[in-house]
Scaffold this motif. Structure first.
Motif, PDB file in Angstrom:
ATOM      1  N   GLY A 462       0.843  -1.184   0.000  1.00  0.00           N
ATOM      2  CA  GLY A 462       0.000   0.000   0.000  1.00  0.00           C
ATOM      3  C   GLY A 462       0.886   1.244   0.000  1.00  0.00           C
ATOM      4  O   GLY A 462       2.088   1.158   0.303  1.00  0.00           O
ATOM      5  N   ASP A 463       0.310   2.394  -0.345  1.00  0.00           N
ATOM      6  CA  ASP A 463       1.115   3.624  -0.354  1.00  0.00           C
ATOM      7  C   ASP A 463       1.553   3.981   1.066  1.00  0.00           C
ATOM      8  O   ASP A 463       2.694   4.390   1.302  1.00  0.00           O
ATOM      9  CB  ASP A 463       0.362   4.782  -1.014  1.00  0.00           C
ATOM     10  CG  ASP A 463      -1.039   4.990  -0.456  1.00  0.00           C
ATOM     11  OD1 ASP A 463      -1.729   3.980  -0.194  1.00  0.00           O
ATOM     12  OD2 ASP A 463      -1.456   6.148  -0.275  1.00  0.00           O
ATOM     13  N   GLY A 464       0.639   3.794   2.034  1.00  0.00           N
ATOM     14  CA  GLY A 464       1.008   4.072   3.425  1.00  0.00           C
ATOM     15  C   GLY A 464       2.139   3.168   3.860  1.00  0.00           C
ATOM     16  O   GLY A 464       3.127   3.614   4.456  1.00  0.00           O
ATOM     17  N   SER A 465       2.047   1.896   3.528  1.00  0.00           N
ATOM     18  CA  SER A 465       3.076   0.933   3.950  1.00  0.00           C
ATOM     19  C   SER A 465       4.401   1.211   3.265  1.00  0.00           C
ATOM     20  O   SER A 465       5.474   0.975   3.842  1.00  0.00           O
ATOM     21  CB  SER A 465       2.609  -0.493   3.660  1.00  0.00           C
ATOM     22  OG  SER A 465       1.456  -0.751   4.429  1.00  0.00           O
ATOM     23  N   ILE A 489       3.145  -0.329  -6.015  1.00  0.00           N
ATOM     24  CA  ILE A 489       2.384   0.371  -4.968  1.00  0.00           C
ATOM     25  C   ILE A 489       0.899   0.406  -5.356  1.00  0.00           C
ATOM     26  O   ILE A 489       0.545   0.926  -6.411  1.00  0.00           O
ATOM     27  CB  ILE A 489       2.894   1.810  -4.774  1.00  0.00           C
ATOM     28  CG1 ILE A 489       4.412   1.823  -4.526  1.00  0.00           C
ATOM     29  CG2 ILE A 489       2.157   2.491  -3.619  1.00  0.00           C
ATOM     30  CD1 ILE A 489       5.021   3.221  -4.416  1.00  0.00           C
ATOM     31  N   TYR A 490       0.058  -0.144  -4.497  1.00  0.00           N
ATOM     32  CA  TYR A 490      -1.396  -0.007  -4.625  1.00  0.00           C
ATOM     33  C   TYR A 490      -1.737   1.355  -4.009  1.00  0.00           C
ATOM     34  O   TYR A 490      -2.049   1.449  -2.830  1.00  0.00           O
ATOM     35  CB  TYR A 490      -2.117  -1.119  -3.864  1.00  0.00           C
ATOM     36  CG  TYR A 490      -2.134  -2.470  -4.561  1.00  0.00           C
ATOM     37  CD1 TYR A 490      -0.971  -3.217  -4.713  1.00  0.00           C
ATOM     38  CD2 TYR A 490      -3.331  -3.011  -5.055  1.00  0.00           C
ATOM     39  CE1 TYR A 490      -0.999  -4.452  -5.346  1.00  0.00           C
ATOM     40  CE2 TYR A 490      -3.366  -4.251  -5.690  1.00  0.00           C
ATOM     41  CZ  TYR A 490      -2.191  -4.965  -5.835  1.00  0.00           C
ATOM     42  OH  TYR A 490      -2.212  -6.190  -6.457  1.00  0.00           O
ATOM     43  N   ASN A 491      -1.629   2.385  -4.831  1.00  0.00           N
ATOM     44  CA  ASN A 491      -1.681   3.741  -4.286  1.00  0.00           C
ATOM     45  C   ASN A 491      -3.105   4.307  -4.318  1.00  0.00           C
ATOM     46  O   ASN A 491      -3.544   4.893  -5.315  1.00  0.00           O
ATOM     47  CB  ASN A 491      -0.717   4.651  -5.063  1.00  0.00           C
ATOM     48  CG  ASN A 491      -0.515   5.976  -4.339  1.00  0.00           C
ATOM     49  OD1 ASN A 491      -1.330   6.367  -3.497  1.00  0.00           O
ATOM     50  ND2 ASN A 491       0.550   6.663  -4.664  1.00  0.00           N
ATOM     51  N   ASN A 492      -3.792   4.122  -3.211  1.00  0.00           N
ATOM     52  CA  ASN A 492      -5.144   4.703  -3.094  1.00  0.00           C
ATOM     53  C   ASN A 492      -5.089   6.039  -2.336  1.00  0.00           C
ATOM     54  O   ASN A 492      -6.091   6.510  -1.813  1.00  0.00           O
ATOM     55  CB  ASN A 492      -6.105   3.714  -2.424  1.00  0.00           C
ATOM     56  CG  ASN A 492      -5.543   3.191  -1.112  1.00  0.00           C
ATOM     57  OD1 ASN A 492      -4.617   3.782  -0.541  1.00  0.00           O
ATOM     58  ND2 ASN A 492      -6.091   2.092  -0.620  1.00  0.00           N
ATOM     59  N   GLN A 493      -3.886   6.582  -2.268  1.00  0.00           N
ATOM     60  CA  GLN A 493      -3.670   7.907  -1.678  1.00  0.00           C
ATOM     61  C   GLN A 493      -4.227   8.038  -0.264  1.00  0.00           C
ATOM     62  O   GLN A 493      -4.911   9.004   0.067  1.00  0.00           O
ATOM     63  CB  GLN A 493      -4.253   8.993  -2.580  1.00  0.00           C
ATOM     64  CG  GLN A 493      -3.536   9.056  -3.929  1.00  0.00           C
ATOM     65  CD  GLN A 493      -4.425   9.604  -5.006  1.00  0.00           C
ATOM     66  OE1 GLN A 493      -4.770  10.769  -4.962  1.00  0.00           O
ATOM     67  NE2 GLN A 493      -4.806   8.758  -5.954  1.00  0.00           N
ATOM     68  N   GLY A 494      -3.942   7.034   0.509  1.00  0.00           N
ATOM     69  CA  GLY A 494      -4.357   7.144   1.902  1.00  0.00           C
ATOM     70  C   GLY A 494      -4.393   5.811   2.603  1.00  0.00           C
ATOM     71  O   GLY A 494      -3.934   4.794   2.083  1.00  0.00           O
ATOM     72  N   TRP A 495      -4.943   5.847   3.787  1.00  0.00           N
ATOM     73  CA  TRP A 495      -5.038   4.674   4.650  1.00  0.00           C
ATOM     74  C   TRP A 495      -6.455   4.133   4.574  1.00  0.00           C
ATOM     75  O   TRP A 495      -7.336   4.531   5.346  1.00  0.00           O
ATOM     76  CB  TRP A 495      -4.710   5.061   6.094  1.00  0.00           C
ATOM     77  CG  TRP A 495      -3.362   5.677   6.289  1.00  0.00           C
ATOM     78  CD1 TRP A 495      -2.218   5.418   5.589  1.00  0.00           C
ATOM     79  CD2 TRP A 495      -3.015   6.660   7.272  1.00  0.00           C
ATOM     80  NE1 TRP A 495      -1.185   6.165   6.079  1.00  0.00           N
ATOM     81  CE2 TRP A 495      -1.640   6.935   7.122  1.00  0.00           C
ATOM     82  CE3 TRP A 495      -3.720   7.310   8.277  1.00  0.00           C
ATOM     83  CZ2 TRP A 495      -0.979   7.851   7.928  1.00  0.00           C
ATOM     84  CZ3 TRP A 495      -3.060   8.212   9.081  1.00  0.00           C
ATOM     85  CH2 TRP A 495      -1.691   8.479   8.905  1.00  0.00           C
ATOM     86  N   ASN A 496      -6.670   3.222   3.655  1.00  0.00           N
ATOM     87  CA  ASN A 496      -8.018   2.718   3.468  1.00  0.00           C
ATOM     88  C   ASN A 496      -8.488   1.878   4.652  1.00  0.00           C
ATOM     89  O   ASN A 496      -9.664   1.921   5.026  1.00  0.00           O
ATOM     90  CB  ASN A 496      -8.069   1.893   2.173  1.00  0.00           C
ATOM     91  CG  ASN A 496      -9.479   1.640   1.709  1.00  0.00           C
ATOM     92  OD1 ASN A 496     -10.380   2.425   1.995  1.00  0.00           O
ATOM     93  ND2 ASN A 496      -9.690   0.543   1.011  1.00  0.00           N
ATOM     94  N   ALA A 497      -7.559   1.107   5.247  1.00  0.00           N
ATOM     95  CA  ALA A 497      -7.978   0.174   6.304  1.00  0.00           C
ATOM     96  C   ALA A 497      -8.657   0.893   7.473  1.00  0.00           C
ATOM     97  O   ALA A 497      -9.770   0.512   7.874  1.00  0.00           O
ATOM     98  CB  ALA A 497      -6.791  -0.660   6.765  1.00  0.00           C
TER      99      ALA A 497
HETATM  100 MG   LIG Z   1      -3.325   3.235   0.876  1.00  0.00          MG
END
Ligand SMILES: [Mg+2]
Ligand SMILES: Cc1ncc(C[n+]2csc(CCOP(=O)(O)OP(=O)(O)O)c2C)c(N)n1
Length: 574
Positions: A462-465, A489-497
């Motif tokens: 993830g992008d955060g990771s 990078i699975y970049n969803n521009q944030g912390w989805n979890a």
């Molecule tokens: Mg993310």
């Protein structure tokens, strides 16, 4: 003057270096400081005299170095050394120690201690102002919750024995990190080379099941109408998947790799692979074998029926370092997964009369059918979107990897696509951190590539990771020590979890109604460029579905040509 640094003799630091080499530690991941002169001097002396040193891997951030040591050990089973600077370096190990501990991964950590003396009484005594600031009453306490041995070298005379003992404990099940501390005075003092026979310092032998448990578990499985096996890390021993497959095939038992699996445990394309979630299975099972799995189901979501016979096999079946943990089981068996599975398989071979072939064959057909339908429902279907979906990204990744590619899964809220769409069929081709401190993937990829230069390594993050992984340190190390790998990078521009879990917990709440989560990392940083700047990595950001396949193949080619590649794939923002 006692602090006579010119006198030459075999030092405590020499003894430590020799012990690490003797014990087969290949790499020292190093982040040094004023505590390291005796060790640096020893390495330089070894080099000047043509003696062997461990491979010294400078790690500009301790989290990345520790994750590299973990990755190396995850793929080889062998503890590596992480050398850190007193209290502050220990603190920078941060969650990487949690990951190694939770993942049962052996790592030897050395931390300096602020010197004991300050008036030039002993060689190595204090000679800098920061050494006063770094002196705390209980340095080991910083990581004591996550270390199997947490102790100090108190004399230069037995450094080798204490090092062998630390490694022996790290490599004995449940394996994990050990933390040794040493003050400069001890490392500078006159040591002893004990010329130990390293074979007398082995780890404990794998634990076997007791005879009665073998008998009971084997019969319960053979007689069950709806048996189930759940595992998450039995595949850390690469001999285990074949043994598990033998058992599952013999009795037509569906196997679930609990979510998300830490290792490749069971071939994803086996028609007995029943996915990654116990829900839908465990409620109907009459016998469940849980083998090497921290939490087979979430009790708040589901649980077995009251008369289901649960057998729990693990090196640490009571999870003694997790205070609130319990599942209800008929037997908790402290055993090595491979040994236990071999015992059950042998018992089955010896007792053909306990099988009911008709029952097994009718079940086999049903399980195959479930597997087929499950896999069909996971096949990617193009919805004609003009943006990249995680499903589309994962389906494109499937075209640039092969059966031997080693995948690191730290894709967090997109992790499930990896299990569903990138089935692993060979042991040792999938890893997760085993813990919950994000950022493991970058350092771990460096460590795995150091251990196995011939393997293709692909880190899915993830992008955060990615940001948590300390990418400047990771890609600098990868360039310097020539460990090319691909990061996607699975970049969803944030912390989805955290966003998803808030919405699930408060479906009608203010956060949902006002779309306020404080989880966005927009505007997005140019994450791939960080790797380019730090280590000359091939860097590419992709937003258009039509450009994705090309970007991934360019990344793969760059890695083949010896560079890291970071493909930063923009997904819909969280
Ligand atoms: Mg993310
Ligand atoms: C070191 C650390 N800090 C914070 C968290 C809490 N946390 C869990 S998931 C998550 C989001 C991770 O973001 P990303 O890697 O982009 O994955 P996504 O959730 O967007 O799929 C966070 C911050 C954690 N697990 N570890």
């Amino acid at each position: 003057m006692k602090n006579d640094s010119n006198k030459q003799f075999y030092t405590g630091a020499d003894a430590l270096n020799d012990a690490l080499i003797e014990a087969g530690v290949d790499c020292v991941f190093l982040n040094s400081g004023t505590d390291y002169p005796p060790i640096i001097e020893s390495w330089a002396k070894h080099e000047a005299e043509g003696k062997k040193n461990p491979r010294i891997i400078i790690s500009p951030h301790e989290y990345a170095g520790m994750s590299a040591a973990q990755g190396y050990a995850q793929i080889t089973g062998k503890a590596q050394a992480m050398f850190v600077h007193v209290d502050v370096g220990t603190e920078n190990l941060g969650g990487a120690v949690h990951n190694a501990f939770r993942c049962r991964t052996p790592v030897y950590i050395l931390a300096g201690l602020s010197p004991y003396t300050m008036e030039d009484e002993l060689r190595g005594g204090r000679n800098a102002h920061i050494q006063f600031l770094q002196n705390i009453p209980d340095q080991g306490a910083i990581v004591r919750e996550y270390t199997k041995m947490n102790y100090e070298y108190r004399s230069a005379k037995n450094i080798q024995q204490m090092t062998y003992r630390a490694l022996q404990i790290a490599h004995s099940e449940p394996m994990g990190p050990v933390y040794m501390m040493a003050a400069r005075e001890v490392l500078e003092d006159e040591g002893i080379d004990v010329h130990a026979n390293i074979h007398q310092w082995g780890s404990t032998s794998p634990a076997a099941m007791d005879a009665e448990s073998v008998h009971t578990v084997t019969r319960a499985l053979a007689e069950a109408k709806k048996p189930l096996i759940i595992t998450s890390y039995s595949g850390r021993n690469t001999k285990c998947p074949a043994e598990l497959e033998k058992l599952a095939e013999a009795l037509a038992i569906p196997v679930i790799e609990a979510d998300p699996p830490i290792n490749m445990n069971f071939p994803g394309s086996s028609p007995l692979h029943a996915g990654f979630d116990a829900r839908g299975f465990i409620e109907h099972s009459d016998v469940a074998l849980i083998i090497d799995c921290d939490m087979p189901w979430i009790p708040a979501h589901t649980r077995p029926k009251a008369n289901c016979r649960v057998f729990y096999i693990d090196a640490d079946p009571l999870k003694e370092h997790i205070p609130l943990w319990y599942i209800k089981a008929e037997r908790f068996i402290k055993a090595d997964a491979f040994t236990a599975l071999s015992q059950i398989n042998n018992e089955l071979d010896k007792s053909p009369q306990i099988f009911n072939p008709a029952l097994i064959e009718s079940r086999r057909e049903k399980v195959h059918d479930i597997h087929k339908k499950m896999r069909e429902s996971w096949v990617y279907e193009d919805g004609g979107e003009d943006y990249i979906t995680p499903e589309f990204l994962t389906s494109c990744i499937s075209k640039v990897i092969d059966d031997d590619t080693v995948l690191l899964n730290e894709a967090i809220s997109n992790s499930m696509y990896i299990g569903r769409m990138l089935p692993r069929n060979k042991p040792g081709t999938l890893f997760a951190s085993g813990g919950s401190s994000l950022g493991w993937n970058g350092g771990a990829a460096v460590g795995m590539k150091l251990a196995c230069p011939e393997k293709d390594i692909v880190a899915l993050t993830g992008d955060g990771s990615y940001i948590f992984s300390c990418p400047t340190a990771v890609y600098w190390m990868a360039a310097k020590y020539e460990t090319p790998f691909m990061t996607i990078i699975y970049n969803n521009q944030g912390w989805n979890a955290p966003k998803q879990i808030t919405a699930r917990q408060h479906p009608e709440g203010f956060a949902v109604k006002t779309n306020s989560y404080w989880t966005s990392l927009a505007p997005a940083a140019q994450l791939d460029k960080v790797a380019e700047a730090a280590g000359g990595a091939f860097a590419k950001t992709v937003s258009a579905p039509g450009e994705l396949a090309d970007a991934l193949s360019q990344g793969r080619d760059a890695v083949r040509n010896g560079k890291c590649a970071v493909i930063n794939v923009m997904l819909p923002p969280v």
